[in-house]
Design a protein around this motif. Structure first.
Motif, PDB file in Angstrom:
ATOM      1  N   LEU A  18       0.578  -1.423   0.111  1.00 11.50           N
ATOM      2  CA  LEU A  18      -0.121  -0.159  -0.208  1.00 11.50           C
ATOM      3  C   LEU A  18       0.875   1.286  -0.336  1.00 11.50           C
ATOM      4  N   ASN A  19       1.732   1.547  -0.222  1.00 12.12           N
ATOM      5  CA  ASN A  19       3.173   2.888   0.351  1.00 12.12           C
ATOM      6  C   ASN A  19       3.482   2.646  -1.622  1.00 12.12           C
ATOM      7  N   ARG A  20       2.303   3.202  -1.566  1.00 15.50           N
ATOM      8  CA  ARG A  20       2.599   3.736  -3.568  1.00 15.50           C
ATOM      9  C   ARG A  20       3.304   5.196  -3.550  1.00 15.50           C
ATOM     10  N   LEU A  21       3.612   5.897  -2.710  1.00 15.02           N
ATOM     11  CA  LEU A  21       4.439   7.298  -3.208  1.00 15.02           C
ATOM     12  C   LEU A  21       4.347   7.698  -3.984  1.00 15.02           C
ATOM     13  N   GLU A  22       6.241   6.702  -4.186  1.00 13.54           N
ATOM     14  CA  GLU A  22       6.658   6.947  -5.527  1.00 13.54           C
ATOM     15  C   GLU A  22       5.887   6.645  -6.808  1.00 13.54           C
ATOM     16  N   ASN A  23       4.894   6.117  -7.235  1.00 16.22           N
ATOM     17  CA  ASN A  23       3.866   6.024  -7.903  1.00 16.22           C
ATOM     18  C   ASN A  23       3.249   7.000  -8.330  1.00 16.22           C
ATOM     19  N   VAL A  24       3.592   7.617  -6.986  1.00 15.26           N
ATOM     20  CA  VAL A  24       2.299   8.642  -6.908  1.00 15.26           C
ATOM     21  C   VAL A  24       3.065  10.241  -8.110  1.00 15.26           C
TER      22      VAL A  24
ATOM     23  N   GLY B 179       4.161   6.515 -18.013  1.00 16.38           N
ATOM     24  CA  GLY B 179       5.939   6.602 -17.154  1.00 16.38           C
ATOM     25  C   GLY B 179       6.391   5.437 -17.353  1.00 16.38           C
ATOM     26  N   LEU B 180       7.665   5.910 -17.479  1.00 13.60           N
ATOM     27  CA  LEU B 180       8.604   4.224 -17.617  1.00 13.60           C
ATOM     28  C   LEU B 180       9.207   5.159 -15.484  1.00 13.60           C
ATOM     29  N   LEU B 181       9.591   4.134 -15.188  1.00 14.72           N
ATOM     30  CA  LEU B 181      10.143   4.313 -13.658  1.00 14.72           C
ATOM     31  C   LEU B 181      11.860   3.299 -14.242  1.00 14.72           C
ATOM     32  N   ARG B 182      12.701   4.092 -13.562  1.00 14.96           N
ATOM     33  CA  ARG B 182      14.038   3.752 -13.652  1.00 14.96           C
ATOM     34  C   ARG B 182      14.567   3.223 -11.758  1.00 14.96           C
ATOM     35  N   ASP B 183      15.135   2.535 -11.763  1.00 11.67           N
ATOM     36  CA  ASP B 183      16.149   2.250  -9.971  1.00 11.67           C
ATOM     37  C   ASP B 183      17.014   3.263 -10.137  1.00 11.67           C
ATOM     38  N   TYR B 184      17.395   3.859  -9.157  1.00  8.96           N
ATOM     39  CA  TYR B 184      18.605   4.402  -9.047  1.00  8.96           C
ATOM     40  C   TYR B 184      20.198   4.132  -9.882  1.00  8.96           C
ATOM     41  N   ASP B 185      20.327   2.736 -10.229  1.00  5.66           N
ATOM     42  CA  ASP B 185      21.397   2.251 -11.104  1.00  5.66           C
ATOM     43  C   ASP B 185      20.848   2.507 -12.237  1.00  5.66           C
TER      44      ASP B 185
ATOM     45  N   GLU C 210       9.477  -0.662 -14.782  1.00  3.25           N
ATOM     46  CA  GLU C 210       8.247  -1.176 -15.000  1.00  3.25           C
ATOM     47  C   GLU C 210       8.004   0.628 -15.961  1.00  3.25           C
ATOM     48  N   ALA C 211       6.544  -0.042 -15.929  1.00  4.75           N
ATOM     49  CA  ALA C 211       6.259   1.633 -16.554  1.00  4.75           C
ATOM     50  C   ALA C 211       5.446   2.217 -14.252  1.00  4.75           C
ATOM     51  N   VAL C 212       4.835   3.296 -14.976  1.00  2.49           N
ATOM     52  CA  VAL C 212       3.567   4.023 -13.327  1.00  2.49           C
ATOM     53  C   VAL C 212       2.616   2.906 -13.375  1.00  2.49           C
ATOM     54  N   SER C 213       1.765   1.775 -14.481  1.00  2.00           N
ATOM     55  CA  SER C 213       1.203   1.431 -13.571  1.00  2.00           C
ATOM     56  C   SER C 213       1.083   0.181 -14.739  1.00  2.00           C
TER      57      SER C 213
END
Length: 279
Positions: A151-157, A171-177, A182-185
């Protein structure tokens, strides 16, 4: 259908206690699925995933029978047409507890079912594909939570808030590396020289049911999907890219930022393989 309906612990109510740990700490998980012709699509897979997600954060998932009782109660309160289709979101929280992070020694999980209308997607996204925007928001790495839909979805928000240009579907999501996750949804799959790949989700990201269905289909047909680290450069050089979730199904990605992607009929073929019905 315009009404959003709720069922909480077997009662047609919409209130939840402020002391509920799902509300206070995001201490829980959820999954979202389509309701078509009065039946939950891919219910066995969704329930199996709920059980696995709950287990990872040490919550005892309610039984499938109990959740189905809640579901039947929820749709029985709707008119026939509204009971036949929509989106069902199932939330499982640890339950109510006192102030503080420590989980109670004894806690009764809370079951929340939400029924809402099916989104109305333009036909063009299935015919012509969609564009993605590379978000500046990055996903933090936390192996203990990787893969589950907590339920912690603040990054997606925060990532979704970046999408202000109507040209972009998601949106397209990356990690810090710098790895594409993934996509946002939804989840990502790519095709390169007849090899099917999907980003590894052992550090962050959500392992969606539609992603698993696609992987299972390929495995059944003798072509296992490679689960691996994928860079943005690899993604842009792919022969084909799709995004997938349990609501919109599978969509062809035709553009990422200003980069026009190679396109084919991969998404259409996958929807056919998986018997996905466009509503």
């Amino acid at each position: 259908m315009t009404t959003v309906r709720y069922c909480i612990n077997g009662k047609l109510v919409s209130g939840i206690a402020p002391t509920n740990r799902g509300f206070a700490y995001g201490d829980g998980v959820f999954r979202t699925m389509r309701l078509l012709d009065g039946e939950l699509q891919d219910w066995p897979q969704h329930y199996q995933t709920l059980v696995a997600d709950c287990s990872k954060i040490q919550i005892v998932c309610p039984s499938a029978d109990l959740l189905m009782q809640d579901f039947r109660l929820l749709v029985s309160s709707a008119a026939a047409e509204e009971a036949a289709s929509g989106i069902i979101k199932i939330i499982i929280t640890r339950g109510e507890g006192a102030r503080g992070y420590a989980p109670p020694a004894i806690c009764e999980p809370t079951r929340v079912l939400v029924q809402s209308p099916l989104p109305v997607y333009p036909a063009a996204i299935y015919q012509q594909g969609v564009a993605l925007y590379t978000c500046q928001t990055r996903l933090a790495q936390q192996p203990l939570l990787a893969g589950i839909k907590h339920l912690n979805r603040l990054e997606n928000v925060l990532a979704r808030a970046e999408l202000k240009d109507p040209r972009f579907f998601d949106g397209l999501l990356r990690d810090y590396d710098g790895h594409v996750i993934e996509a946002v949804s939804g989840n990502l799959l790519i095709q390169k020289e007849n090899v099917i790949m999907t980003p590894a989700l052992d550090q962050c990201g959500v392992a969606g049911v539609m992603r698993q269905k696609i992987m299972d289909w390929y495995r059944t047909h003798g072509q296992p999907v490679a689960v691996t680290a994928i860079s943005l450069e690899q993604l842009l050089a792919a022969d084909a890219v799709v995004i997938a979730n349990s609501v919109y199904g599978v969509l062809q990605v035709t553009q990422i930022d200003d980069h026009v992607m190679a396109t084919d009929h991969w998404a259409k073929e996958l929807r056919s393989h998986l018997h996905y019905i466009i509503h």
